[in-house]
Design a protein around this motif. Sequence first.
Motif, mmCIF file in Angstrom:
data_model
loop_
_atom_site.group_PDB
_atom_site.id
_atom_site.type_symbol
_atom_site.label_atom_id
_atom_site.label_comp_id
_atom_site.label_asym_id
_atom_site.label_seq_id
_atom_site.Cartn_x
_atom_site.Cartn_y
_atom_site.Cartn_z
ATOM 1 N N UNK A 223 0.764 -1.196 -0.035
ATOM 2 C CA UNK A 223 0.077 0.008 0.090
ATOM 3 C C UNK A 223 0.860 1.145 0.290
ATOM 4 N N UNK A 224 1.987 1.178 0.094
ATOM 5 C CA UNK A 224 3.153 2.360 0.075
ATOM 6 C C UNK A 224 3.418 2.548 -1.462
ATOM 7 N N UNK A 225 2.407 3.476 -2.167
ATOM 8 C CA UNK A 225 2.417 3.810 -3.393
ATOM 9 C C UNK A 225 3.716 4.804 -3.770
ATOM 10 N N UNK A 226 4.139 5.418 -2.786
ATOM 11 C CA UNK A 226 5.320 6.262 -3.242
ATOM 12 C C UNK A 226 6.717 5.508 -2.833
ATOM 13 N N UNK B 285 5.556 5.173 3.872
ATOM 14 C CA UNK B 285 4.454 5.515 4.396
ATOM 15 C C UNK B 285 3.134 5.274 3.728
ATOM 16 N N UNK B 286 1.979 5.294 4.382
ATOM 17 C CA UNK B 286 0.708 4.862 3.651
ATOM 18 C C UNK B 286 -0.246 5.985 3.898
ATOM 19 N N UNK B 287 -1.308 6.060 3.299
ATOM 20 C CA UNK B 287 -2.568 7.019 3.713
ATOM 21 C C UNK B 287 -3.115 6.244 4.688
ATOM 22 N N UNK C 84 -3.039 5.850 17.656
ATOM 23 C CA UNK C 84 -1.837 5.561 18.301
ATOM 24 C C UNK C 84 -0.543 5.644 17.285
ATOM 25 N N UNK C 85 -0.718 5.359 16.093
ATOM 26 C CA UNK C 85 0.531 5.448 15.097
ATOM 27 C C UNK C 85 0.378 6.777 14.168
ATOM 28 N N UNK D 266 -0.893 10.401 7.070
ATOM 29 C CA UNK D 266 0.108 9.373 6.677
ATOM 30 C C UNK D 266 0.511 8.778 7.924
ATOM 31 N N UNK D 267 0.755 7.444 7.692
ATOM 32 C CA UNK D 267 1.169 6.539 8.773
ATOM 33 C C UNK D 267 2.768 5.984 8.237
ATOM 34 N N UNK D 268 3.701 6.351 9.042
ATOM 35 C CA UNK D 268 4.969 5.713 8.992
ATOM 36 C C UNK D 268 5.128 4.374 9.522
ATOM 37 N N UNK D 269 5.998 3.290 8.671
ATOM 38 C CA UNK D 269 6.232 2.134 8.956
ATOM 39 C C UNK D 269 6.818 2.141 10.163
ATOM 40 N N UNK D 270 7.748 3.087 10.611
ATOM 41 C CA UNK D 270 8.298 3.073 12.012
ATOM 42 C C UNK D 270 7.397 3.087 12.887
#
Length: 156
Positions: free
Chosen positions: A20-23, A27-29, A55-56, A63-67
């Motif tokens: 889902x990380x198009x860029x 990050x994902x929407x 929380x995330x 945007x949500x960061x993988x980290x």
Amino acid sequence: MAEAVVSDVHKKIRAVFEAFDNESNNTVDVREIGTIIYSLGCFPTQADLHDLIAEVEKDHTGYIYLDNFLPVMTKVLLEHKFPPIPEDLLLQAFEVLDKEKKGYLEPEELTKYMTQEGELFSQEEMDEMLTALADRDNNVLYYKDLISQLTIDPDM
């Protein structure tokens, strides 16, 4: 052994997140998080999902960061916080919806059920789900083939 389990969980989370990380920027929407969590075999209520997002998504950018997502989702999976639906129960649910016993559901049928019954999905969530799960050749959902994608190994 425990490190191997955590490593496997991290791989699974990363694989779904990256889909889902198009860029390709880790990050994902924020609107994708529900689909990502469902793809990992977790089925939180909408309230639980909103709490997890809060929380995330620390900076409220949309945007949500993988980290930020990885440690929270790892804990969710390892603690079985939003337990997966057992395969036999999921199959029964699909069979109830498949009134004609065809072995598949039309996208329109599933959309009607998922947007008008129970805990409602948005049209955007349905579009994403159908894009990911519908058979590309026949544009139907062969639910017996999908069950393994919609569940997670409980021993993980």
